[in-house]
Design an enzyme around this catalytic site. Structure first.
Site, PDB file in Angstrom:
ATOM      1  N   CYS A  10       1.164  36.227  37.913  1.00  0.00           N
ATOM      2  CA  CYS A  10       0.461  35.248  38.345  1.00  0.00           C
ATOM      3  C   CYS A  10       1.169  33.902  38.320  1.00  0.00           C
ATOM      4  CB  CYS A  10      -0.798  34.984  37.546  1.00  0.00           C
ATOM      5  SG  CYS A  10      -0.638  34.775  35.628  1.00  0.00           S
ATOM      6  N   ARG A  16      -4.584  35.052  34.280  1.00  0.00           N
ATOM      7  CA  ARG A  16      -4.975  36.255  35.333  1.00  0.00           C
ATOM      8  C   ARG A  16      -4.139  37.588  35.061  1.00  0.00           C
ATOM      9  NH1 ARG A  16      -4.252  33.185  40.502  1.00  0.00           N
ATOM     10  NH2 ARG A  16      -2.617  31.957  39.390  1.00  0.00           N
ATOM     11  N   ASP A 120      -8.048  30.919  40.183  1.00  0.00           N
ATOM     12  CA  ASP A 120      -7.398  30.641  38.872  1.00  0.00           C
ATOM     13  C   ASP A 120      -8.335  30.171  37.904  1.00  0.00           C
ATOM     14  OD1 ASP A 120      -5.573  29.938  36.976  1.00  0.00           O
ATOM     15  OD2 ASP A 120      -4.079  29.168  38.340  1.00  0.00           O
TER      16      ASP A 120
HETATM   17  P1  4NP Z   1      -2.539  31.926  35.308  1.00  0.00           P
HETATM   18  O1  4NP Z   1      -3.270  30.442  35.218  1.00  0.00           O
HETATM   19  O2  4NP Z   1      -1.537  31.665  36.644  1.00  0.00           O
HETATM   20  O3  4NP Z   1      -3.633  32.563  35.950  1.00  0.00           O
HETATM   21  O4  4NP Z   1      -1.694  32.055  34.175  1.00  0.00           O
HETATM   22  C1  4NP Z   1      -2.270  29.124  35.296  1.00  0.00           C
HETATM   23  C2  4NP Z   1      -1.650  28.797  33.927  1.00  0.00           C
HETATM   24  C3  4NP Z   1      -1.360  27.563  33.587  1.00  0.00           C
HETATM   25  C4  4NP Z   1      -0.956  26.726  34.750  1.00  0.00           C
HETATM   26  C5  4NP Z   1      -1.606  27.190  36.187  1.00  0.00           C
HETATM   27  C6  4NP Z   1      -2.322  28.337  36.153  1.00  0.00           C
HETATM   28  N1  4NP Z   1      -0.593  25.477  34.709  1.00  0.00           N
HETATM   29  O5  4NP Z   1      -0.629  24.525  35.326  1.00  0.00           O
HETATM   30  O6  4NP Z   1       0.268  25.327  33.629  1.00  0.00           O
END
Ligand code: 4NP
Length: 154
Positions: A10, A16, A120
């Site tokens: 991800c 995720r 997300d």
């Molecule tokens: P992930 O979610 O890709 O599912 O781990 C996110 C975690 C952090 C961020 C964006 C999405 N961020 O912008 O820091």
């Protein structure tokens, strides 16, 4: 079955893909599938961090402990290390393809999710049905993926 290696990807590797890793590892252990399962983020933003609170909580509600996982960034050398690269959404897939990964699939290809992106949870405002729906999607898709890897149809 030859032992297969799966990488779930991800953006941050805190919401995720750690869920996908935890669910897949739990099935792998219960069913003794002999798979290698890792997750990563395309960004380095959260490297070394624990998964986000909501993901830890929803996994725990489902009997899975992901609190020991730590975020890592995808590496170029991962191209040689994994048989299956499974992205949570289209932008993750595009980022991986820009890095030169050629065999990237979407998790939403599996279990009748019609190729949908996994939403997300980082942008969800509170712990509610949103994260539970994300968990359910990841759970169903990972189960289907592992079944297909295990029966050799993928
Ligand atoms: P992930 O979610 O890709 O599912 O781990 C996110 C975690 C952090 C961020 C964006 C999405 N961020 O912008 O820091």
């Amino acid at each position: 079955m030859s032992k297969k290696r799966i990488l779930f990807v991800c953006l941050g590797n805190i919401c995720r893909s750690p869920l996908a890793e935890g669910i897949a590892k739990s099935i792998n252990e219960k069913e003794n599938l002999g798979l290698t399962i890792v997750s990563s983020g395309t960004s380095s933003w959260h490297e070394g961090e624990v998964p986000c609170e909501d993901s830890i909580r929803v996994a725990k509600l489902n009997g899975i402990d992901i609190s020991q996982l730590r975020a890592r960034q995808v590496k170029m050398s991962d191209k040689e290390l994994f048989d299956y690269i499974i992205a949570m959404d289209r932008s993750n897939k595009e980022n991986l393809e820009k890095m030169g990964f050629t065999n990237v699939r979407l998790l939403g290809e599996f279990a009748n999710y019609g190729n949908r992106d996994v939403p997300d949870p980082y942008f969800f405002e509170k712990f509610d049905d949103g994260i539970k729906k994300v968990y359910m999607m990841i759970d169903q898709c990972v189960k289907d993926l592992l079944e297909r890897v295990n029966n050799g149809s993928l």
